[in-house]
Design an enzyme around this catalytic site. Structure first.
Site, short mmCIF file in Angstrom:
data_model
loop_
_atom_site.label_atom_id
_atom_site.label_comp_id
_atom_site.label_asym_id
_atom_site.label_seq_id
_atom_site.Cartn_x
_atom_site.Cartn_y
_atom_site.Cartn_z
N GLY A 51 1.24 -1.32 -0.06
CA GLY A 51 -0.32 0.08 0.29
C GLY A 51 0.73 1.32 -0.10
N PHE A 73 5.15 -6.16 9.12
CA PHE A 73 4.24 -8.09 9.96
C PHE A 73 4.23 -8.32 8.73
CE2 PHE A 73 1.91 -8.89 13.81
CZ PHE A 73 3.65 -9.65 14.01
N GLU A 74 4.87 -9.14 8.19
CA GLU A 74 4.33 -10.18 6.89
C GLU A 74 5.34 -11.63 7.03
OE1 GLU A 74 2.83 -9.12 4.49
OE2 GLU A 74 3.49 -7.51 5.06
N LEU A 138 1.34 2.26 9.19
CA LEU A 138 0.84 1.19 9.79
C LEU A 138 -0.99 1.12 9.83
CD1 LEU A 138 3.25 0.69 13.18
CD2 LEU A 138 3.51 -0.23 10.77
N TYR A 234 -16.22 6.45 8.56
CA TYR A 234 -14.47 6.71 8.24
C TYR A 234 -14.35 7.28 8.78
CZ TYR A 234 -10.23 5.56 7.48
OH TYR A 234 -8.25 5.28 7.46
N THR A 274 -6.33 -1.45 -0.60
CA THR A 274 -5.52 -1.96 -0.02
C THR A 274 -5.93 -2.77 0.70
OG1 THR A 274 -4.90 -0.53 1.87
CG2 THR A 274 -4.35 0.26 -0.10
#
Ligand code: NAD
Length: 391
Positions: A51, A73-74, A138, A234, A274
């Protein structure tokens, strides 16, 4: 392994290494065709693998020639299971950076933790000049507070009243009404704990204490503000409350590190497909409709165009536009009154019968597949590929 998409609801549980690599290359090609003025030299990107964060890393490295340190963080691959897309994106980024002689290092772990902050500081001290740009990108559904060990979960709910609205179920190809019940005070507070500014502040403090921030260092955290159609889920919802906390944090960062003259700003970006946004109710419908309108207007942009513009016009621009809350605004092509009037008119009319005619769902779905490296022109999806790719 022959890799085909495994879609489960709003997520795809596997990813294609060659497709991810091709899309990273496309973003790099876009950047190398733009021109950039003087910019950052040593950049930390928190959330660097997909993203807006990935685009920020690509612009920093290939637009400005900066050394980049990324945190993400994958899931790594195994013999039988593909990695997550961000893993393959990062592998492709590293290959391209190496080929160009650019310094790049990535750390895979929980950016909210003190351990990863210490690892970043240790690496930067030993290998980089002082950091002059920190990108905070993040997007996470949970955060473990490093001080108390408590795990907080974010929720995507309205604040105040129940909200009934249209939505599109991508799984069932169905436009229908949803009733979204309001969040409790605890859910609001927990969402602020996860997606608000506390961790951004902790990063800047840890880096400042370690003496690795350059004087005049810039830092930005990304937000989505949107307009009336998306506000109930949102802007004025739980996630919006967390994003408001970023404004507080930006001011606090400036105040807490006066000796370093840090420039901290929130940057408002446009709505895009995303992994983070496809999980938010209502957003797939809104994005499918606004994509069609903005593509017709010739104003549609992806992550890389948005971030390239943010660096050129705002972060390193001569006369950046800031709103009354000191935020950079890159969302004007989406949120201007004319474009919003068009999307509101279509929103009123859209139904199960006319959804595909009124929307650009094809474009939405294409972008969704692309998030995981699928649907990319020129990639042979029948090919037997090795899922094991290292950084
Ligand atoms: P994304 O899901 O594509 O990227 C999230 C990144 O965060 C990934 O690199 C992931 O690995 C990393 N990450 C998540 N949890 C982590 C953890 N605990 N430790 C380390 N890394 C972690 O999301 P995105 O849409 O690019 O969102 C980035 C930011 O931009 C978010 O703050 C989001 O709210 C904002 N934003 C998104 C949109 C949109 O429409 N997608 C619009 C405006 C602003």
């Amino acid at each position: 392994m022959v890799i085909k998409p495994k879609i489960r609801g709003f997520i795809c549980t596997n990813a294609h290494p060659n497709g991810c690599a091709a899309l990273v290359e496309q973003q790099i090609n876009y950047v190398t065709k733009q021109s950039y003025s003087e910019g950052p030299k040593n950049v930390l990107v928190l959330g660097c693998s997909t993203g807006y964060g990935l685009a920020s890393r690509i612009v920093s490295a290939f637009g400005y020639g900066a050394n980049t340190l990324g945190v993400c963080f994958e899931k790594p691959p195994t013999e039988r299971k593909t990695a997550t897309a961000g893993w393959y994106n990062t592998a492709a980024f590293h290959n391209a950076a190496k080929a160009k002689g650019l310094q790049a290092h990535s750390i895979n772990g929980d950016a909210f933790s003190d351990e990863i902050k210490a690892e970043v500081i240790e690496y930067a001290k030993a290998n980089m000049g002082k950091i002059d740009l920190v990108i905070y990108s993040l997007a996470s559904p949970r955060r473990t507070d490093p001080v108390t060990g408590e795990v907080y979960k974010s929720t995507l709910k309205p604040v105040g009243d129940t909200y009934v609205t249209k939505t599109y179920d991508t799984d069932k190809d169905l436009v229908h009404n949803v009733e979204l019940t309001p969040a409790s005070d605890e859910e609001i507070a927990n969402t602020i704990k996860v997606m608000g500014g506390e961790d951004w502040e902790r990063w800047l403090s840890a880096m400042s204490d370690a003496g690795i921030l350059a004087e005049g260092c810039k830092t930005t955290a990304y937000t989505y503000i949107g307009k009336e159609l998306t506000w109930p889920i949102y802007g004025q919802a739980t996630i919006g409350k967390a994003k408001e906390d970023l404004d507080r944090a930006a001011a606090a960062i400036i105040d807490d590190h006066k000796a370093l003259s840090i420039q901290a700003n929130v940057s408002s970006l446009k709505a895009l497909v995303t992994q983070a946004s496809s999980a938010i109710p209502v957003m797939p419908l809104y994005i499918s409709l606004i994509y069609k309108i903005m593509k017709d207007e010739g104003t549609h942009e992806g992550c890389i165009e948005q971030i390239s513009g943010l660096f050129n016009d705002c972060l390193y621009g001569d006369a950046p536009t800031l709103d009354e809350f000191n935020r950079y605004r890159m969302d004007g092509k989406e949120t201007n009154d004319q474009t919003q009037a068009k999307v509101k008119a279509v929103w009123e009319r859209v139904s199960q019968e006319n959804f595909h005619e009124l929307s650009d769902y094809a474009g939405y779905h294409q972008d969704f597949l692309n998030l995981f490296g699928f649907g990319v022109e020129g990639v042979d999806y029948e090919e037997d590929v090795d899922p094991l790719k290292a950084w």
